[in-house]
Design an enzyme around this catalytic site. Structure first.
Site, PDB file in Angstrom:
ATOM      1  N   GLY A 138       0.719  -1.303  -0.094  1.00  0.00           N
ATOM      2  CA  GLY A 138      -0.119  -0.040   0.050  1.00  0.00           C
ATOM      3  C   GLY A 138       0.910   1.257  -0.150  1.00  0.00           C
ATOM      4  N   ALA A 139       2.124   1.091  -0.796  1.00  0.00           N
ATOM      5  CA  ALA A 139       3.006   2.560  -0.656  1.00  0.00           C
ATOM      6  C   ALA A 139       2.604   3.351  -2.098  1.00  0.00           C
ATOM      7  CB  ALA A 139       4.173   1.936  -0.989  1.00  0.00           C
TER       8      ALA A 139
ATOM      9  N   SER B 211      -0.137   5.476  -1.855  1.00  0.00           N
ATOM     10  CA  SER B 211      -0.663   6.647  -1.456  1.00  0.00           C
ATOM     11  C   SER B 211      -0.690   6.717   0.050  1.00  0.00           C
ATOM     12  CB  SER B 211      -2.355   6.923  -1.867  1.00  0.00           C
ATOM     13  OG  SER B 211      -2.862   5.733  -1.280  1.00  0.00           O
ATOM     14  N   GLY B 212      -1.371   7.738   0.740  1.00  0.00           N
ATOM     15  CA  GLY B 212      -1.465   7.820   2.027  1.00  0.00           C
ATOM     16  C   GLY B 212      -0.099   7.554   2.999  1.00  0.00           C
TER      17      GLY B 212
ATOM     18  N   GLY C  52       1.423   4.902   3.575  1.00  0.00           N
ATOM     19  CA  GLY C  52       2.463   3.861   3.075  1.00  0.00           C
ATOM     20  C   GLY C  52       3.390   4.719   2.004  1.00  0.00           C
TER      21      GLY C  52
ATOM     22  N   SER D 216      -4.961  -0.681  13.938  1.00  0.00           N
ATOM     23  CA  SER D 216      -5.648   0.589  14.414  1.00  0.00           C
ATOM     24  C   SER D 216      -6.013   0.409  15.807  1.00  0.00           C
ATOM     25  CB  SER D 216      -6.776   0.603  13.492  1.00  0.00           C
ATOM     26  OG  SER D 216      -7.670   1.465  13.790  1.00  0.00           O
TER      27      SER D 216
ATOM     28  N   TYR E 214     -14.225  -3.168   9.719  1.00  0.00           N
ATOM     29  CA  TYR E 214     -12.768  -2.648   9.496  1.00  0.00           C
ATOM     30  C   TYR E 214     -12.037  -3.303  11.020  1.00  0.00           C
ATOM     31  CZ  TYR E 214      -9.186   0.835   9.892  1.00  0.00           C
ATOM     32  OH  TYR E 214      -7.791   1.461   9.950  1.00  0.00           O
TER      33      TYR E 214
HETATM   34  N1  LIG Z   1      -5.470   7.089   8.307  1.00  0.00           N
HETATM   35  C1  LIG Z   1      -5.746   6.738   9.374  1.00  0.00           C
HETATM   36  O1  LIG Z   1      -5.847   7.623  10.414  1.00  0.00           O
HETATM   37  C2  LIG Z   1      -5.268   5.392   9.805  1.00  0.00           C
HETATM   38  C3  LIG Z   1      -5.392   4.957  11.127  1.00  0.00           C
HETATM   39  C4  LIG Z   1      -5.034   3.781  11.785  1.00  0.00           C
HETATM   40  C5  LIG Z   1      -4.343   3.003  10.957  1.00  0.00           C
HETATM   41  N2  LIG Z   1      -4.605   3.252   9.351  1.00  0.00           N
HETATM   42  C6  LIG Z   1      -4.230   2.143   8.671  1.00  0.00           C
HETATM   43  O2  LIG Z   1      -2.967   2.571   7.996  1.00  0.00           O
HETATM   44  C7  LIG Z   1      -2.958   1.733   6.536  1.00  0.00           C
HETATM   45  C8  LIG Z   1      -2.757   2.825   5.531  1.00  0.00           C
HETATM   46  O3  LIG Z   1      -4.192   3.531   5.270  1.00  0.00           O
HETATM   47  P1  LIG Z   1      -4.040   4.799   4.797  1.00  0.00           P
HETATM   48  O4  LIG Z   1      -4.727   5.911   5.838  1.00  0.00           O
HETATM   49  O5  LIG Z   1      -2.660   5.690   4.327  1.00  0.00           O
HETATM   50  O6  LIG Z   1      -5.156   4.750   3.570  1.00  0.00           O
HETATM   51  P2  LIG Z   1      -4.966   5.328   1.961  1.00  0.00           P
HETATM   52  O7  LIG Z   1      -4.215   6.082   1.847  1.00  0.00           O
HETATM   53  O8  LIG Z   1      -6.328   4.804   1.179  1.00  0.00           O
HETATM   54  O9  LIG Z   1      -3.845   4.044   1.585  1.00  0.00           O
HETATM   55  C9  LIG Z   1      -4.207   2.508   1.682  1.00  0.00           C
HETATM   56  C10 LIG Z   1      -3.184   1.884   0.617  1.00  0.00           C
HETATM   57  O10 LIG Z   1      -3.577   0.534   0.482  1.00  0.00           O
HETATM   58  C11 LIG Z   1      -3.787   0.251  -0.888  1.00  0.00           C
HETATM   59  N3  LIG Z   1      -4.905  -0.644  -1.103  1.00  0.00           N
HETATM   60  C12 LIG Z   1      -6.167  -0.645  -0.941  1.00  0.00           C
HETATM   61  N4  LIG Z   1      -6.868  -1.502  -1.540  1.00  0.00           N
HETATM   62  C13 LIG Z   1      -6.093  -2.528  -2.025  1.00  0.00           C
HETATM   63  C14 LIG Z   1      -6.269  -3.631  -2.736  1.00  0.00           C
HETATM   64  N5  LIG Z   1      -7.283  -4.411  -3.041  1.00  0.00           N
HETATM   65  N6  LIG Z   1      -4.973  -4.285  -3.284  1.00  0.00           N
HETATM   66  C15 LIG Z   1      -3.848  -3.597  -3.017  1.00  0.00           C
HETATM   67  N7  LIG Z   1      -3.522  -2.540  -2.252  1.00  0.00           N
HETATM   68  C16 LIG Z   1      -4.670  -1.965  -2.046  1.00  0.00           C
HETATM   69  C17 LIG Z   1      -4.238   1.628  -1.759  1.00  0.00           C
HETATM   70  O11 LIG Z   1      -3.733   1.553  -2.712  1.00  0.00           O
HETATM   71  P3  LIG Z   1      -4.384   2.645  -3.914  1.00  0.00           P
HETATM   72  O12 LIG Z   1      -4.504   3.850  -3.089  1.00  0.00           O
HETATM   73  O13 LIG Z   1      -3.600   2.734  -5.133  1.00  0.00           O
HETATM   74  O14 LIG Z   1      -5.948   2.006  -4.300  1.00  0.00           O
HETATM   75  C18 LIG Z   1      -3.198   2.462  -0.580  1.00  0.00           C
HETATM   76  O15 LIG Z   1      -1.814   2.176  -1.032  1.00  0.00           O
HETATM   77  C19 LIG Z   1      -4.153   1.200   6.528  1.00  0.00           C
HETATM   78  O16 LIG Z   1      -3.826  -0.244   6.808  1.00  0.00           O
HETATM   79  C20 LIG Z   1      -4.999   1.629   7.506  1.00  0.00           C
HETATM   80  O17 LIG Z   1      -5.975   0.647   8.133  1.00  0.00           O
HETATM   81  C21 LIG Z   1      -4.876   4.364   9.208  1.00  0.00           C
END
Ligand SMILES: NC(=O)c1ccc[n+]([C@@H]2O[C@H](COP(=O)([O-])OP(=O)(O)OC[C@H]3O[C@@H](n4cnc5c(N)ncnc54)[C@H](OP(=O)(O)O)[C@@H]3O)[C@@H](O)[C@H]2O)c1
Length: 277
Positions: free
Chosen positions: A13-14, A16-17, A19, A143, A168
């Site tokens: 998941g590198a 966006s966001g 990663g 999380s 989730y």
């Molecule tokens: N944001 C928060 O506040 C928060 C808090 C606690 C934990 N987290 C955790 O942090 C991690 C990263 O999340 P984020 O907030 O950075 O969200 P994000 O920006 O939506 O990033 C998610 C990443 O996972 C990839 N992904 C999604 N569906 C996929 C699939 N079917 N196959 C392969 N890759 C897939 C996305 O790829 P594309 O973008 O290319 O689709 C993206 O690179 C997640 O595990 C999330 O649960 C986030």
């Protein structure tokens, strides 16, 4: 990793966001970083952006796998295994918020459960020999919401009751159970899980509050993913600090039940031969 060699780190998941921002930090620190995206094209585009932002092209590699397809995950693990003799760190970061309505993957699983738990479980199991080669580390991005999660053993795929937040939370609970069990049962590898903080990404709406800058979470995750930084094996962290995980994470009966379920859902040995962590 030898003392002089840069660590090799695979981060899922590198694209966006958190990663993407973590990959940028790890590259700046000199690591070889294998960027994963849902397709190789997505990962290549992320690599191009990181290089345009100053990353050394010689340190960047890419792989693709749609986590909604378990065969994709297995193929990606096979490619990494062929191309790399060892991995210092696997960062299981890819994840989704539960979609508004229940979605079932081609493998027959509820989408959130597969992308956030079954796929990283499978990837980790298949890459464990490469981690073990250098006493490597698995970092599971959990999380704090995992503590609100439960597993409905009669309906783990949430056919009868589906809510995005419950799906989730369950997926993050099971991922956290996996990380601790891996630490307990696998020699020569370390496993931790971490809540990186609530930050502003595409996934933000599931947290129903305002998030901080993504760089804050990336700093936490990059630190946790750096081999020279000591971590408590099996630990659950919130930010940089060890925290108390949900009681189920230490419940031997629940963990055994989860392995049985996972083994069934992964096709009874189609991808991995045994049910132990
Ligand atoms: N944001 C928060 O506040 C928060 C808090 C606690 C934990 N987290 C955790 O942090 C991690 C990263 O999340 P984020 O907030 O950075 O969200 P994000 O920006 O939506 O990033 C998610 C990443 O996972 C990839 N992904 C999604 N569906 C996929 C699939 N079917 N196959 C392969 N890759 C897939 C996305 O790829 P594309 O973008 O290319 O689709 C993206 O690179 C997640 O595990 C999330 O649960 C986030």
């Amino acid at each position: 990793m030898s003392d002089s060699a840069p660590p090799t780190i695979l981060i899922t998941g590198a694209t966006s966001g958190i990663g993407y921002a973590t990959a940028r930090e790890l590259l700046a620190a000199g690591a070889v970083v294998i960027l994963h995206g849902p397709t190789r094209h997505d990962a290549d585009r992320a690599a191009d952006r990181l290089i345009a932002e100053g990353a050394d092209p010689g340190l960047v590699d890419t792989v693709g796998a749609d986590f909604a397809r378990l065969a994709d995950v297995a193929a990606m693990a096979s490619e990494v295994t062929t191309r790399y003799d060892y991995l210092d760190v696997l960062v299981n970061n890819a994840g989704i918020a539960g979609p508004d309505g229940r979605i079932v993957t081609a493998d027959g699983n509820e989408l959130t459960f597969q992308v956030n738990y079954l796929a990283p479980y499978l990837l980790t199991r298949l890459l464990t020999p490469r981690l073990r080669a250098v006493r490597g580390r698995m970092v599971a991005v959990s999380s704090s919401l995992h503590r609100t999660g439960s597993i409905n053993w009669a309906d783990p795929q949430r056919m009868r009751f589906y809510s995005p937040v419950a799906a989730y939370a369950q997926s993050k609970l099971t991922l956290t159970m996996f990380a601790r069990a891996m630490a307990r049962t696998q020699a020569d590898v370390t496993a931790v899980s971490v809540h990186p903080g609530v930050v502003d990404t595409d996934l933000m709406p599931i947290y129903s509050r305002v998030g901080g800058p993504v760089e804050e979470a990336a700093a936490v995750l990059a630190r946790m993913s750096w081999p020279a930084v000591e971590v408590v094996n099996g630990g659950y962290y919130e930010g940089r600090l060890p925290a108390v995980a949900a009681p189920l994470v230490d419940h031997d009966g629940a963990v055994a039940r989860l392995w049985k379920l996972t083994y069934q859902l992964l096709g009874q040995g189609r991808f991995v031969a045994s049910r132990a962590a």
